[in-house]
Every structure is written in C-alpha cells, then in structure tokens.
Design a protein around this motif. Structure first.
Motif, short mmCIF file in Angstrom:
data_model
loop_
_atom_site.label_atom_id
_atom_site.label_comp_id
_atom_site.label_asym_id
_atom_site.label_seq_id
_atom_site.Cartn_x
_atom_site.Cartn_y
_atom_site.Cartn_z
N SER A 26 0.84 -1.20 0.00
CA SER A 26 0.00 0.00 0.00
C SER A 26 0.87 1.25 0.00
N ILE A 29 2.38 1.69 -3.35
CA ILE A 29 1.34 2.17 -4.28
C ILE A 29 1.07 3.66 -4.06
N LYS A 33 1.34 6.67 -6.67
CA LYS A 33 0.23 7.57 -7.03
C LYS A 33 0.63 9.03 -6.88
N ASP A 74 3.45 2.12 -16.41
CA ASP A 74 2.03 1.80 -16.66
C ASP A 74 1.43 0.97 -15.53
N ALA A 75 2.27 0.30 -14.73
CA ALA A 75 1.76 -0.45 -13.59
C ALA A 75 2.14 0.31 -12.32
N ILE A 76 1.24 0.32 -11.35
CA ILE A 76 1.41 1.23 -10.22
C ILE A 76 2.50 0.77 -9.24
N ILE A 77 2.69 -0.55 -9.10
CA ILE A 77 3.73 -1.01 -8.17
C ILE A 77 5.12 -0.66 -8.73
N HIS B 342 -3.60 -2.26 -13.56
CA HIS B 342 -2.71 -2.98 -14.47
C HIS B 342 -2.68 -4.45 -14.02
N ASP B 345 -0.07 -5.49 -11.44
CA ASP B 345 -0.36 -5.07 -10.06
C ASP B 345 -1.37 -6.02 -9.43
#
Lengths: 138, 405
Positions: A26, A29, A33, A74-77, B342, B345
């Motif tokens: 979290s 992430i 963000k 493109d991926a949040i992690i 995604h 993720d």
C-alpha cells in the motif's frame, strides 16, 4: 538537503514500521500515485527501461552537478518502486549517485520479496539511473 | 460416481500449503496443472525399481522400462482413438511438436502457397509457421477474432483457398478460453488438400478428442497441462503424413543403419524420437491419463464449467471488471482486466493473498493487440478447484482493486 544515505534511512524506517507486506505494498502504491508523472509526449520509446515486465520510462536531466530524474510506469507497483528510487537519487550530485551504495533495498527486504523477474526489473532501473549519473558526472 | 472434490484434493498435497500466510488458491492451471500423488509415485517407482535405457538393452530392467514406455504409447493411442500406436510420437512439448512438423514441411510447402493460422494462437503456433514461410516464401494468413474472442469465419473461402498448404490452429485458446469450430475449419482445409494440425494444449485436460472422427493430420498435447510431468509432449500424426516427412533431429534411436557415409532412418514413431526419450515423464504421463480417465473428462469439464460460471457471476459486480473473450463456447479460462488497474499489479497483490493467477500477454501478443490491452489477468480452473477458492479469489481481487484505485 538530505544526503542519499539519509534518504535511504527514511525509506527503511517507513518500511520497517509496516509489518504486513500488504501494508508495505500500500505504501509503495501511494508513493506511485503521488509521484509527478511524465506527459504522454515525454514517454518516448528510448526512455523505456529494458528488462521490466511493465513499461517504465526513465528520464534524466542535468542541473549543475546534480542529476534530476523523472519517471512514469504503466503499472502502479513499478511506479511506486521507481518513485522510491527517485526519492533517493533525484536532485543529488551525479557523482554520488554513480557511486551510491544501495543497501537500502536489501534492508527493506524488497529485493528478496520480489520474484526474480521483478527483481531484475528493479536492478535494470538502478543500472539505468547510475548510467545516466555516470555520464553526467563525466 | 459423484464428483467429490475434497477426495480429489487429497491427491494433490501441494495444494495444502500457505502462501504469505494465506491458504494457496492455485488458479494458474492453463499454464501448468499440479500433479496428483499417483503421478509422483509412478515417477518414484520408475527410479526406485526399473530405471534403465529403453529399446537398447537385452537385460530385464531395460525391458521393463521399454514395456512401461510403450504401454503409455498404447494408452495415448486409445485416449485419442488413433489407428495405431506408431502414430504417437513422444516430443519435448507442443512447441517441439509443432516445430517438428513445420520443419518437416520445408521441402513440401513452396512459394505461391499459403499457411493459415488464427489471430488467437500461442506464439508456439505462430513462430514456427513464420519461420517456415521465411524459408519457403509461402504466405502466412490468419483468421481474425471478433469482440467476443471468437474466430471470424465468414471469409473462410477466401482465407483457405486452393493454394493453402497448411492449416494450423488451437482447439481451445489459452488466452481467452474460446473453443474453436474445429470441424468446420478442418473440413474446409481437407477440401483443398491442406495439411492440418490442431494444437490441443488447452483442450487436453478438458475435452475428449477423437482424431479419426476429426480426420486431422496432426494433433498435439502437453503432458504438464494434463496433470503429468513437464518436458513431455504428444504428437499424433497419420501414418502416411508422418512417413512423408523427413526427421527433425538426427541421433540415436531414430536410425536403421549408420555408416560413416550415410544413415537410413527408422520407421515411425522412432524416426521422430532422436535420443533417449523422457522415460520417467512418459511413465508419469501414463499415470496422469489413467487418473483423468478414471474421473472422466466429461465430469471434469462439467465441474470446471460450473466454476467458470460461478466466477463470472461473482466477479461481474466488481466495478470496471471486464472479461476478455466472452464467447458462450468457452472452457475454464477467465481472462479479464479491471479498468484503471494494471494486470501485473493485480497479480502481485493477489499473490500476497495466496492467490496464484497468470498476468500479462500469455504468449499471445497478437490477440492482446487485437483487444487493445497490454495484457490480462487470467484465472484458469482445474479439476481440484472449489467454489470456496473462487470466493477467496474474489475477495482478494476486491481488496487489490480497492488498493489500486
């Protein structure tokens, strides 16, 4: 301005404070963000970091003897992880970035936790950052 | 006999473990299935009691190993209703099977002819044909896919024409789960005299196939997707078709005579089985086939359909949940995206909660491009999965989506 070492310690402490890996994720992430992102125009093909499973763009600019990093993913992690690296490395003297010891990733347990392919992606991001720094440090 | 999933699960000790503190929910069966004790025991038994090289020795162990391997060849023959056991070739996997055929056709296919595949193929049923086309100058064509993930066959008469040399496609799509109209495509291909190949990677564990009823030239299966060991594929080929092809690899077992000048080749199946075969894999696969057939593929398929329908029903309420490939004719694959997230993720956060799914492009980049997605998350079900596991999957997915949005 905190040093690379101090910045790393803040990240280690934040991570240590969270016991569960879901909470650590979290945190990653949230960092992803809140990171300043690249515009669509800036996401050029040659900025893509090779070896990542998701798309990660990494851009470096020289500011005096400092190096400024900007990134997007493109991926949040992946974005959160690159955000951590930027937090540590961006706006630091290029020479120090090139020589920095990166034990914080081991101390955070992140490298062990990631699957080998993802850990490779992480190493690719670091290699790319150090490479830019090395060039700028001339 | 009633289908008792708890009894079945007892055959799979690997399922009984925790991942990151949560019970393992294994939903990556389209990539590989877990192995029942009967398979693991058959492999142990082979190494404990009759390990020897096959076909060569006159001694007892070699004879036992040979008998064990050849009895599996017969078992596979019966399973897909081939005419004779010699039409069953043991390969390293489906990729190896398809390459064997595509290589073999190098001097048969020529410029001016075409090879037909589909847009929803696995890379292993695309790249060997692209390579064949590069070698021969033949044209590669494909059937496109509609918004439901079904093959568009309206243009069948222009796609498959008098110059079509080969038609090769999957029975069931690994990326979407769509069950393809095999007989429609085969009939058309046969009417123009094309060589035909059906990739049964995903259908092996879910559907009964009768190769004589299909009248297909080649059909290929993957052991590890059918509860058997990895590193083993099955290549069925009609005798006359196999005999018309040159061997793919040279070496031991595939020869009749060897002099320093030249060699002559053995007959089928040995012509295509150079080198020491994957003996323990073959023995283990025999046990897997027995296991699957005792449960009954129809019963397994019915159980998996129920799971798929339940998963679709459960997940549809998640905001932004979109199924990629919603054909009504589908088998046990739930490929999806959740808008605003995604797939990588989702995969990471599900894993943290003990749920194993596949994310990404599933070795099917063209179909991902066709759906304009960078990849999907894929849950795929097997004979040992339960509705309770789908509840856990859904709860984990909801949690992941809430974290990501």
């Amino acid at each position: 301005m905190s040093s690379i070492q101090e910045k790393q310690q803040v990240l280690i402490d934040d991570f240590d404070f969270l016991e569960e890996w879901m909470d650590k994720y979290s945190h990653i992430i949230e960092m992803g963000k809140s990171m300043a992102t690249l515009s669509e125009d800036e996401k050029e093909e040659d900025l893509l970091v090779k070896g990542c499973q998701s798309k990660v763009w990494l851009k470096a600019e020289k500011n005096g003897d400092h190096v400024i990093f900007k990134a997007d993913a493109d991926a949040i992690i992946a974005k959160g992880i690159v955000a951590m690296l930027i937090d540590v490395f961006s706006d630091q003297p290029a020479k120090e970035v090139a020589q920095a010891d990166l034990d914080f990733l081991d101390k955070m347990g992140l490298k062990d936790h990631l699957s080998p392919t993802r850990a490779n992606g992480l190493m690719s991001m670091i290699t790319q950052m150090k490479y830019y720094a090395l060039v700028f440090a001339g | 006999m009633a289908y008792n999933v708890q009894d079945i699960r007892a055959q799979f000790p690997i399922l009984n473990q925790k991942i990151h503190g949560h019970p393992l929910v294994y939903l990556d069966n389209a990539a590989t299935s877990q192995k029942p004790l009967v398979v693991i025991n058959a492999i142990s038994d082979y190494y404990l009691n009759y390990n020897a090289n096959v076909h060569r020795g006159v001694h007892t162990l070699s004879q036992r190993a040979t008998d064990g391997m050849e009895s599996v060849r017969e078992q596979v023959r019966a399973h897909i209703n081939a005419k004779e056991a010699a039409e069953i070739i043991f390969t390293r996997g489906i990729t190896d099977s398809i390459n064997t055929i595509a290589f073999g056709l190098s001097s048969i296919v020529s410029k001016g002819q075409n090879v037909v595949i589909t847009e929803m193929e696995h890379h292993s049923n695309i790249v060997p044909w692209q390579m064949l086309c590069e070698r021969t100058g033949a044209e590669l064509r494909y059937f496109p896919v509609n918004a439901h993930g079904e093959l568009v066959v309206d243009q069948i008469d222009t796609i498959i024409d008098k110059d079509t040399a080969v038609v090769s496609f999957n029975h069931i799509s690994n990326a979407l789960g769509t069950i393809n109209p095999v007989q429609l495509l085969l009939k058309k291909a046969q009417s123009v005299g094309a060589w035909t190949l059906v990739d049964g990677a995903q259908s092996g564990p879910h559907a009964m196939v009768d190769v004589q009823e299909w009248d297909v030239d080649f059909f290929t299966l993957s052991s590890h997707k059918m509860y058997g060991p990895t590193g083993l594929g099955i290549l069925y080929g009609k005798r006359e078709r196999l005999e018309a092809l040159p061997p793919y690899q040279g070496g031991g077992e595939m020869i009749a005579t060897v002099t320093m000048k030249e060699s002559s080749y053995a007959g089928i199946p040995h012509k295509f089985e150079a080198g020491t075969p994957h003996i323990e894999g073959i023995i283990g696969f025999g046990a897997a086939l027995t296991f699957v057939n005792e449960l009954g593929i129809e019963n397994i398929a019915a159980h998996e359909s129920e799971l798929l329908a339940y998963a679709v029903e459960q997940c549809s309420s998640i905001e932004g949940f979109r199924i990629i490939g919603d054909s009504l004719n589908k088998a046990s694959v739930l490929s999806f995206v959740v808008d605003g997230t995604h797939s990588y993720d989702l995969g990471v956060l599900l894993d943290q909660q003990g749920v194993a799914i596949r994310t990404g492009q599933h070795c099917t980049q063209p179909i991902m491009d066709a759906f304009c997605v960078s990849g999907t998350a894929r849950a795929s079900f097997a004979l040992y999965n339960t509705k309770e596991e789908i509840d856990l999957f859904k709860a984990a997915l909801v949690k992941a989506v809430n974290m990501l949005k």
